[in-house]
Structure formats: C-alpha cells, structure tokens
Design a protein around this motif. Structure first.
Motif, PDB file in Angstrom:
ATOM      1  N   SER A  77      -7.309   6.057   0.113  1.00  0.00           N
ATOM      2  CA  SER A  77      -8.143   6.560  -0.987  1.00  0.00           C
ATOM      3  C   SER A  77      -9.407   7.235  -0.459  1.00  0.00           C
ATOM      4  O   SER A  77      -9.772   8.344  -0.887  1.00  0.00           O
ATOM      5  N   ALA A 106     -14.401  -3.316   3.354  1.00  0.00           N
ATOM      6  CA  ALA A 106     -15.611  -2.607   2.915  1.00  0.00           C
ATOM      7  C   ALA A 106     -16.778  -3.542   2.646  1.00  0.00           C
ATOM      8  O   ALA A 106     -17.933  -3.189   2.882  1.00  0.00           O
ATOM      9  N   SER A 152       0.829  -1.215   0.000  1.00  0.00           N
ATOM     10  CA  SER A 152       0.000   0.000   0.000  1.00  0.00           C
ATOM     11  C   SER A 152       0.860   1.259   0.000  1.00  0.00           C
ATOM     12  O   SER A 152       0.385   2.347  -0.348  1.00  0.00           O
ATOM     13  N   THR A 181     -11.330  -3.680  -1.088  1.00  0.00           N
ATOM     14  CA  THR A 181     -11.899  -4.607  -0.106  1.00  0.00           C
ATOM     15  C   THR A 181     -13.412  -4.746  -0.228  1.00  0.00           C
ATOM     16  O   THR A 181     -14.038  -5.427   0.578  1.00  0.00           O
ATOM     17  N   LEU A 216     -13.529   0.184  -4.502  1.00  0.00           N
ATOM     18  CA  LEU A 216     -12.676  -0.159  -3.367  1.00  0.00           C
ATOM     19  C   LEU A 216     -12.179  -1.599  -3.497  1.00  0.00           C
ATOM     20  O   LEU A 216     -12.920  -2.499  -3.901  1.00  0.00           O
ATOM     21  N   ARG A 250      -8.056  -3.425  -8.893  1.00  0.00           N
ATOM     22  CA  ARG A 250      -9.202  -2.524  -9.075  1.00  0.00           C
ATOM     23  C   ARG A 250      -9.999  -2.876 -10.324  1.00  0.00           C
ATOM     24  O   ARG A 250     -11.191  -2.583 -10.409  1.00  0.00           O
ATOM     25  N   ASP A 294      -7.353   1.249   0.612  1.00  0.00           N
ATOM     26  CA  ASP A 294      -8.720   1.789   0.591  1.00  0.00           C
ATOM     27  C   ASP A 294      -8.859   2.953   1.571  1.00  0.00           C
ATOM     28  O   ASP A 294      -9.522   3.954   1.273  1.00  0.00           O
TER      29      ASP A 294
END
Length: 366
Positions: free
Chosen positions: A140, A179, A82, A199, A197, A96, A137
């Motif tokens: 972002s 998420a 990340s 996740t 996202l 993504r 995530d």
C-alpha cells in the motif's frame, strides 16, 4: 464515540470462543474448522469498573450504566493473506476498520482441535500474522509513495509533507519493523493514523491456554509475554474454554465458586477488556445523580467541552464550565455535597483536560 478492538489470529486459535464469551452470545459460530467466521461479528461489552458501584451507592443512583467497548471477531488469517490467500482481502479490510488489535495466540495442545500450521508455536503464529500485515502495508505504501513523489516533483507541498511520513515508515517495514515502532514524533502521529496502516494499530497479545494453566500460565504463554514486552505491547493470559463455561453460568455465586475452584479471582475476560481499554489510551469520567451513575469514555487528553459532547452535542456547543470532583475526593468526603462543603469541587473551563476518575457535571447554555 465508539472504540473498536478487533480479535484476530490464525484459524482455530480460539478467537470465536473468546468473542462468544466476551459478548455472552453465540453470535459467532465456534467450530473446529478454518474460516467458520466469514463476516465479522460485532459485540459491545461493559468495561468492569468497581468505582462505578461505589459512586452509585454514594449518589443513591437508581441505575448503573457502565462504559462499553466494541469487539469485532474477524476471520482467521493464513500465510499468503497479503496476496489474497484464504480470506485475506476480507481479513485485511476488516482490520483497517478497527482501532486496536487483540491478537489471540494458541498456547495449548489438543489433538481434537486441528492447528492450521500442524503444530503449536505461538511466536511463529504471531510472526505469521505480523508478516502478512507488514507485506500488505508495504504494498500500500509503495504505491502511495510513487504517487506522492510525482506530485512532489511538481512542488506539491502536501505531497512533500506526506513523504516525510511515508519514507521512514517504508524504511522500517523493509527492515521488518511494523509502522507502530517507527518514531515519527508527536507532530506526525496524526498523519500516520490517517494512512490507516494495519501495523500502526496498537496490539494486545492474548495467550489462550488450557484450563489447568489459566491461573499461572504455561511455558508458551511466558514466551508470548516476553515477545510482547520486546515490542512494547501488552499481553494477557486467558483460557477461552473457561470463559465459555463461565458465560453459560447465570448465577453470580456459581461463577464465583467456579473461578475459586480454578484458583482465579476474576474472569480472564475482565483482564482482556481492561487491557483493551488501556491499549486504546482511554480514560473514564463519571456522571452521578439519583437517576443513574454512568461511566463515559474519552481519549486521554480530551478537553472538557469535547467530553461534554460525548453526552450530548448540545453540551459541547453551549459549554460554560464543568463542575468537577476527583473520584478519591468524592468517595472520601461522602459524595457531592461533602466534596462541595470541603471545597473540593472545582469549576473547570474549556481548556481543562479530563482526568481518569473525574466526577463531572456540565453547565451549558444554548
């Protein structure tokens, strides 16, 4: 309509071996060092469905065309992805673009195959990848939330609506929850999807075991199954080594004998493909005729005109009705004519929701 499942995991867990077996190609170089897959390799695979063979026999079809899924082999991730460590940015960017994730976890010891973490622990590996995805995530969403809050102070209705989605997801991520586990209700599901996202994507955990554990699994694969169940995810046990051997056997009888010798009824890949299909919440409908029997893929909840559009856009534009026979009726009554004679063929309109196994013939006019 394409549906894509990304194969992810730490380096050297069997991702590329699995991908090669899935696509029966050597498109992805399977090598004993991290990052041997840099650009994502893409392969399309047929979805095993015994119903299609039965329909082809009844319809005396000259050709059988199964529905397909697309699998993408994505470069291995390491801690710090990340923050751009390893091939982190490429890895996250490729994830993504897929619809769902098949997360391969190493559940075997082999001194000849190095493990990037130095030991075998599939739960630790799963948490490493999940943590990196959540951190990406979080970064972002925090930036998006700051921008939306500024607009919301200016009475921007769209920004206020966006914050109603972002804020509960952010709270979940800060608590260590992906998420997809945040309940936003059905009305907000599409808005969550639009955020792209990492996740939020559905996950299938693939426990890669040694050859001797392919039939029954082992202690590590059982840990993976429990871990998946706690998170409302699916899990499948395979041996990528066995699947790679099977992929090189051309004769169907040889494959069958090889599987039986290992106590297996079918290739593990068949389970992976079917589980991926379920993961994406897809259904299959069929078209049957003398030229071909064909399976088609749509999202669960798709209505008849949109299903017709998967075959050809003109079918959707000029949709009139769909002549529909349930699979069980088609088989029990000996095919289309038998179903018609028994009054089991239905004329469905534009509001009809396609059901898994429907045998359909679309009427349209332009």
């Amino acid at each position: 309509m394409g549906f894509t499942c990304g194969i992810v995991g730490l380096p050297n867990v069997g991702k590329s071996t699995l991908f090669n077996a899935l696509t029966e190609t050597a498109a992805a170089e399977a090598a004993n060092y991290p990052f041997c897959t840099i650009e994502p390799n893409v392969g399309r695979v047929a979805v095993p469905d015994a119903r299609l063979d039965t329909l082809a026999q009844l319809g005396k079809s000259a050709k059988i065309v199964p529905t397909q899924l697309e699998f993408v082999d994505i470069a291995g991730l390491v801690r710090g992805a990340s923050q751009g460590q390893g091939l982190g940015n490429q890895f996250l960017g490729h994830i993504r673009e897929v619809d769902a994730i098949a997360h391969v976890l190493r559940c075997f010891d082999d001194g000849n195959v190095v493990h990037v973490e130095g030991s075998v622990d599939p739960i630790r590996d799963a948490e490493t990848v999940e943590t990196e995805l959540m951190l990406a995530d979080l970064d972002s969403l925090e930036r998006r939330a700051a921008a939306a809050e500024k607009r919301a102070r200016g009475a921007d209705k769209e920004a206020r609506a966006l914050l109603q989605v972002i804020e509960p997801v952010l709270a979940g991520l800060r608590e260590g929850r992906p998420a997809r586990t945040v309940d936003l209700g059905p009305d907000r599901a599409r808005e969550l999807q639009a955020l792209q996202l990492l996740t939020a994507k559905p996950v299938l955990y693939v426990a890669n075991v040694d050859e001797g554990s392919a039939a029954e699994g082992n202690g590590e694969s059982r840990r993976v199954a429990a871990y998946a169940a706690e998170r409302g995810a699916g899990s499948v046990v395979i041996s990528a080594a066995i699947e790679a051997e099977l992929a090189h056997l051309g004769d169907p009888d040889e494959k069958r004998e090889f599987l039986l010798s290992l106590g297996l009824e079918e290739p593990g890949l068949a389970r992976v493909i079917r589980a991926g299909y379920t993961l994406l919440d897809l259904v299959t409908f069929f078209t049957v005729g003398p030229k071909e029997a064909r399976a088609w893929t749509v999202l669960r909840g798709t209505k008849a005109p949109q299903a017709a559009g998967v075959i050809h856009t003109d079918f959707e534009k000029g949709f009139i009705r769909a002549e529909t026979i349930a699979y069980d009726d088609f088989v029990a009554l000996g095919g289309e004519q038998g179903a018609k004679d028994a009054g089991r063929m239905r004329l469905e309109g534009a509001e009809y929701v396609v059901q898994d196994g429907d045998v359909m013939h679309f009427r349209f006019n332009l």
